[in-house]
Each structure stands twice: as structure tokens, then as C-alpha cells.
Design a protein around this motif. Structure first.
Motif, PDB file in Angstrom:
ATOM      1  N   TYR A  25     118.215  46.775  56.066  1.00  0.00           N
ATOM      2  CA  TYR A  25     118.951  45.570  56.468  1.00  0.00           C
ATOM      3  C   TYR A  25     120.250  45.454  55.680  1.00  0.00           C
ATOM      4  O   TYR A  25     121.002  44.510  55.845  1.00  0.00           O
ATOM      5  CB  TYR A  25     118.085  44.315  56.276  1.00  0.00           C
ATOM      6  N   ARG A  26     120.487  46.433  54.807  1.00  0.00           N
ATOM      7  CA  ARG A  26     121.724  46.415  54.021  1.00  0.00           C
ATOM      8  C   ARG A  26     122.733  47.401  54.594  1.00  0.00           C
ATOM      9  O   ARG A  26     122.389  48.520  54.946  1.00  0.00           O
ATOM     10  CB  ARG A  26     121.410  46.758  52.569  1.00  0.00           C
ATOM     11  N   LEU A  27     123.965  46.936  54.652  1.00  0.00           N
ATOM     12  CA  LEU A  27     125.035  47.725  55.268  1.00  0.00           C
ATOM     13  C   LEU A  27     125.804  48.486  54.189  1.00  0.00           C
ATOM     14  O   LEU A  27     126.311  47.876  53.239  1.00  0.00           O
ATOM     15  CB  LEU A  27     125.967  46.771  56.015  1.00  0.00           C
ATOM     16  N   TRP A  63     124.758  45.117  40.362  1.00  0.00           N
ATOM     17  CA  TRP A  63     123.932  44.198  39.563  1.00  0.00           C
ATOM     18  C   TRP A  63     123.239  43.224  40.501  1.00  0.00           C
ATOM     19  O   TRP A  63     123.866  42.717  41.442  1.00  0.00           O
ATOM     20  CB  TRP A  63     124.773  43.350  38.610  1.00  0.00           C
ATOM     21  N   ASP A  64     122.004  42.912  40.204  1.00  0.00           N
ATOM     22  CA  ASP A  64     121.317  41.780  40.826  1.00  0.00           C
ATOM     23  C   ASP A  64     121.671  40.524  40.021  1.00  0.00           C
ATOM     24  O   ASP A  64     121.455  40.486  38.800  1.00  0.00           O
ATOM     25  CB  ASP A  64     119.791  41.946  40.740  1.00  0.00           C
ATOM     26  N   ALA A  65     122.167  39.493  40.693  1.00  0.00           N
ATOM     27  CA  ALA A  65     122.396  38.218  39.997  1.00  0.00           C
ATOM     28  C   ALA A  65     121.045  37.550  39.725  1.00  0.00           C
ATOM     29  O   ALA A  65     120.025  37.905  40.333  1.00  0.00           O
ATOM     30  CB  ALA A  65     123.245  37.294  40.866  1.00  0.00           C
ATOM     31  N   PHE A  71     109.469  43.550  37.991  1.00  0.00           N
ATOM     32  CA  PHE A  71     110.762  43.403  37.308  1.00  0.00           C
ATOM     33  C   PHE A  71     111.639  42.388  38.034  1.00  0.00           C
ATOM     34  O   PHE A  71     112.478  41.725  37.419  1.00  0.00           O
ATOM     35  CB  PHE A  71     111.490  44.752  37.196  1.00  0.00           C
ATOM     36  N   HIS A  72     111.447  42.265  39.347  1.00  0.00           N
ATOM     37  CA  HIS A  72     112.204  41.272  40.105  1.00  0.00           C
ATOM     38  C   HIS A  72     111.553  39.890  39.945  1.00  0.00           C
ATOM     39  O   HIS A  72     112.214  38.924  39.571  1.00  0.00           O
ATOM     40  CB  HIS A  72     112.284  41.682  41.577  1.00  0.00           C
ATOM     41  N   ALA A  73     110.258  39.807  40.220  1.00  0.00           N
ATOM     42  CA  ALA A  73     109.581  38.503  40.240  1.00  0.00           C
ATOM     43  C   ALA A  73     109.459  37.884  38.848  1.00  0.00           C
ATOM     44  O   ALA A  73     109.512  36.664  38.694  1.00  0.00           O
ATOM     45  CB  ALA A  73     108.196  38.649  40.865  1.00  0.00           C
TER      46      ALA A  73
END
Ligand code: UVW
Length: 311
Positions: A63-65, A108-110, A255-257
Motif C-alpha cells: 500500500y506504499r508508493l 524514520w518512523d515518527a 518494537f512498534h507497539a
């Protein structure tokens, strides 16, 4: 450790004040930046970004362009007389534009990128990220912050393989053994960068269908308390989501949650590490000055970056 115990063990909510939006990046102090600048010895610079191009790293079904860049003014226009800037024939400009997912390539993930139990970092409700973007924890908060000591942990190199197996869970013991073999320690405010060899293998084998939302080698959930104890400022790796998939934990992406949401951890993904690893192997020096400022898109939940390791 179950999810509740892990959250309790690593949470930074409230630690830097109720309005904090920096999370672990608070550990990058002025003294840390001076220390980082002092690590520049030879002046070599390594870009840790992949090429921003239209067909990779995201696969068709994502779903990422990928970055789709187009020209809106060119030299061929000038030659054809379609442009004559300020009325002067032969004088003109080239311009371009890009459409891409901010999460598509090296990024980077915010702290607004992930939610757990309807909340994001520092106890803010998930609804604060709406149609116009993040009203709290957006990536622009970090625009002048990411300049610190970087440490490469070349786990694939330590284990003597080009790339770790696609589901290899890097344990704390393996991480510590790698760092000890490299004669380097990780401390407060550092950016810890993990080389798995995964991205290079995917590129070598042109196996991009195995890159997104697929099994991947990475650091395991048990490293979260380790990172918290050392007050590491940021982590990054040469894979899609930074962490091992499958996670071998009740949370699919701990690591995300837990890392992003509770620890406030800055996570970098899709880093190109092959050239840097070779340089580090060459002279045995695995720490360097590291800088990777995000683009200050107001309200964005992530940013493309061109991280630099300066040795
Ligand atoms: C997800 O958003 C699931 O992954 P990433 O942080 O890798 O972009």
C-alpha cells in the motif's frame, strides 16, 4: 515477558514531561553532539540511504508508493523554445516533483506512526492523528535533533554470513557478542545501527516480493529492556520494519507497539549498510558521527532520510 510486563519495564511516558514529543531522542544532548563531532577522523562520508527510485523497495502489492518523480520543466523545453526565462533565449530551468509514501524508502518512523491500546507515545489518544496528520508526535519535532554518535553492530559479519536467515531473531546475547568482538560499547544517546545483510540479499537476488510484510531478520523483543537500560536514542537496520518477523511474542511487531508507543524509540528502516560495514571492517572502528535529519513536513508520521555516517 508478556506485553503488559514489557510495557511496564520500558515505558518512558511522563519521564521527560507530559508534553514531551521527542522520546528517546531526549538523550541526544549538546555534550553528545560534541562527542559525535569528535569521532570524525578521516572525513569519509557514507550515505546509508537506498536510491529513491520508482520500482523498489516497495513491492507492487504494497500500500506504499515508491518515489514517483516527474519532470515539470526541462532542458529539452529550453532547446525547443518552450521556455525562455526572463525573455532570454537559451536560458531556463529544470524542475521536478515527487509523489511517494513517506514510509516507502529509507526513513524514520515518527512517534505518531504507531498506536497501542488506542494511544500513542506519552499517553496521547490515537485520534490526535487525523486526516490532516499528527497534532502531536509528528516527525517535524526532530528536524534539528538527529546528530549523535552512531554505532554499527554488524551481526551478519560477526556470524560470518552475507545475510542472516529470513526469520533470524537477533538475541541480546548475539548483539552483545557482536559489539564485544567489534570492541565497541553502546551508551546513552547513541544511535544503534544493526546490519543483518537482508536488504543486500534482496537486492542481489532481485527478491523484492520477499521484502515487505515478509519474514525478516532483526532484533528481537528481548532487546527492548536492554535499549531502555542504556538510554539508546535511536535504532535502525537494513530491513523493512527494523525488527525480526515473526516476532515470537504475543505482539506481532513489539518494537512498534512497545518501542515506539511506550519507550518513545526512534526507529529507522531500509538502511543501506554494506559500504559502511566494509569501511568499519577495514579499520576496526565501528563508531562514527551520525546525522539523519527528517524533512520537516508538519504533521507527518514519518520522513524519508539520507542518513550519513561520517568517519
Ligand atoms: C509498519 O508500519 C508496520 O512498518 P514500518 O514501520 O516498517 O513502516
Amino acid at each position: 515477558m508478556n506485553a503488559a510486563a514489557l510495557i511496564e519495564r520500558v515505558s518512558n511516558w511522563g519521564r521527560f514531561g507530559p508534553d514531551d514529543q521527542l522520546g528517546t531522542v531526549n538523550h541526544i544532548t549538546a555534550a553528545k553532539r560534541i562527542e559525535a563531532a569528535g569521532l570524525v577522523r578521516t572525513g569519509e562520508v557514507y550515505s546509508l540511504a537506498v536510491d529513491f527510485e520508482p520500482d523498489t523497495p516497495q513491492f507492487k502489492a504494497s500500500y506504499r508508493l515508491n518515489p514517483q518523480r516527474s519532470m515539470v520543466a526541462t532542458g529539452t523545453d529550453v532547446r525547443a523554445g518552450r521556455q525562455a526565462a526572463f525573455g532570454l533565449a537559451g536560458h531556463g530551468f529544470a524542475d521536478d516533483m515527487v509523489v511517494m509514501s513517506l514510509q516507502a524508502a529509507t526513513q524514520w518512523d515518527a512517534l505518531a506512526h504507531c498506536f497501542h491500546d488506542y494511544h500513542m507515545y506519552n499517553g496521547r489518544p490515537c485520534e490526535l492523528v487525523g486526516a490532516k496528520g499528527a497534532a502531536f508526535n509528528d516527525i517535524a519535532n526532530l528536524r534539528d535533533r538527529v546528530f549523535t554518535r552512531g554505532v554499527l553492530a554488524d551481526v551478519a559479519g560477526y556470524l560470518g554470513v552475507d545475510a542472516l536467515a529470513a526469520d533470524h531473531h537477533i538475541t541480546v546475547a548475539e548483539l552483545e557478542a557482536t559489539l564485544a568482538a567489534q570492541n565497541v560499547v553502546v551508551g546513552t544517546g547513541d544511535a544503534l545501527i544493526i546490519r543483518t545483510g537482508h536488504l543486500a540479499r534482496i537486492r542481489r537476488e532481485d527478491a523484492w516480493d520477499q521484502f515487505v510484510e515478509a519474514d525478516e531478520p532483526g532484533l528481537g523483543w528481548d532487546a527492548l529492556p536492554w535499549l531502555r537500560d542504556r538510554d539508546v536514542a535511536a535504532v535502525a537496520a537494513d530491513n523493512w520494519a527494523f525488527e525480526v518477523i515473526p516476532s515470537r511474542h504475543e505482539l506481532g511487531l513489539p518494537f512498534h507497539a512497545v518501542g515506539i508507543v511506550y519507550l518513545g524509540l526512534l526507529i529507522g528502516e531500509i538502511f543501506h549498510l554494506e559500504d559502511l560495514a566494509e569501511a568499519c571492517r577495514g579499520d576496526g572502528r565501528y563508531d562514527f558521527c551520525f546525522t539523519a535529519p527528517p524533512l520537516p513536513f508538519a504533521g507527518a508520521v514519518g520522513s524519508p532520510i539520507n542518513p550519513l555516517a561520517i568517519r
